[in-house]
Design an enzyme around this catalytic site. Sequence first.
Site, PDB file in Angstrom:
ATOM      1  N   ARG A  11       0.822  -1.221   0.000  1.00  0.00           N
ATOM      2  CA  ARG A  11       0.000   0.000   0.000  1.00  0.00           C
ATOM      3  C   ARG A  11       0.855   1.270   0.000  1.00  0.00           C
ATOM      4  O   ARG A  11       0.611   2.189  -0.761  1.00  0.00           O
ATOM      5  CB  ARG A  11      -0.938  -0.013   1.211  1.00  0.00           C
ATOM      6  CG  ARG A  11      -1.705   1.251   1.434  1.00  0.00           C
ATOM      7  CD  ARG A  11      -3.008   1.369   0.737  1.00  0.00           C
ATOM      8  NE  ARG A  11      -3.901   0.284   1.040  1.00  0.00           N
ATOM      9  CZ  ARG A  11      -4.980   0.024   0.312  1.00  0.00           C
ATOM     10  NH1 ARG A  11      -5.269   0.763  -0.721  1.00  0.00           N
ATOM     11  NH2 ARG A  11      -5.754  -0.973   0.621  1.00  0.00           N
ATOM     12  N   SER A 118      10.288   4.818   4.751  1.00  0.00           N
ATOM     13  CA  SER A 118       8.934   5.373   4.819  1.00  0.00           C
ATOM     14  C   SER A 118       8.275   5.162   6.176  1.00  0.00           C
ATOM     15  O   SER A 118       7.193   5.666   6.419  1.00  0.00           O
ATOM     16  CB  SER A 118       8.048   4.754   3.729  1.00  0.00           C
ATOM     17  OG  SER A 118       7.780   3.400   4.024  1.00  0.00           O
ATOM     18  N   SER A 152       6.653   8.437  11.699  1.00  0.00           N
ATOM     19  CA  SER A 152       5.388   7.711  11.598  1.00  0.00           C
ATOM     20  C   SER A 152       4.311   8.572  10.957  1.00  0.00           C
ATOM     21  O   SER A 152       4.426   9.791  10.878  1.00  0.00           O
ATOM     22  CB  SER A 152       4.925   7.272  12.991  1.00  0.00           C
ATOM     23  OG  SER A 152       4.526   8.417  13.730  1.00  0.00           O
ATOM     24  N   CYS A 153       3.238   7.924  10.536  1.00  0.00           N
ATOM     25  CA  CYS A 153       2.116   8.676   9.963  1.00  0.00           C
ATOM     26  C   CYS A 153       1.493   9.584  11.022  1.00  0.00           C
ATOM     27  O   CYS A 153       1.081  10.706  10.731  1.00  0.00           O
ATOM     28  CB  CYS A 153       1.086   7.736   9.351  1.00  0.00           C
ATOM     29  SG  CYS A 153       0.509   6.438  10.447  1.00  0.00           S
TER      30      CYS A 153
END
Length: 175
Positions: A11, A118, A152-153
């Site tokens: 994703r 990421s 982190s997101c």
Amino acid sequence: MSKIAIHGFGRTGRSALKAALKNGLFVPVAVSDIKDLPTLAALFAVDSNYGGWPEEVKTAGDKFVIGGREIAYIDSAQSLPDWGALGVDLVVDCTGRATQRAGAQAHLDRGARRVLVSAPSKSLQDCDAVLLPGINLEQFDPARHKIVSMASCTTNALAPVVKVLLENFGIQMGI
């Protein structure tokens, strides 16, 4: 433009490529993953959350062909690609497995000049810098920062708001 590769086409990797293509940021020289190419192409073309990609997505040999752009596919089930042979400047690691220095360092050992992780690195010692858009990107030092974590997101979502509050009103405590 730098030669960029995406390692991990789940994703996050697919979303990174979609954002890059949509905004004209880059077209990677390669995508690597452990899944088969036809499945990954189908997942890129039609996404259950984000809908269909507006351009034709197909495969040709060992390549993705997205809107006429050819992107090499490398099956990394057995080992990391030889980034040096591909001339890769930056690997965007979207596997979630490069959160410790050894995992990210492996890309450098295979010839990449830099790694952008990421996910959040396990510790500050596991990366050379943690950079956040809108917060501290100007601190990037290409001579020193070879492994960069994008945090982190949650951090990416919260940091801009906290920055505005801190600079304009101050913060006494946060929970």
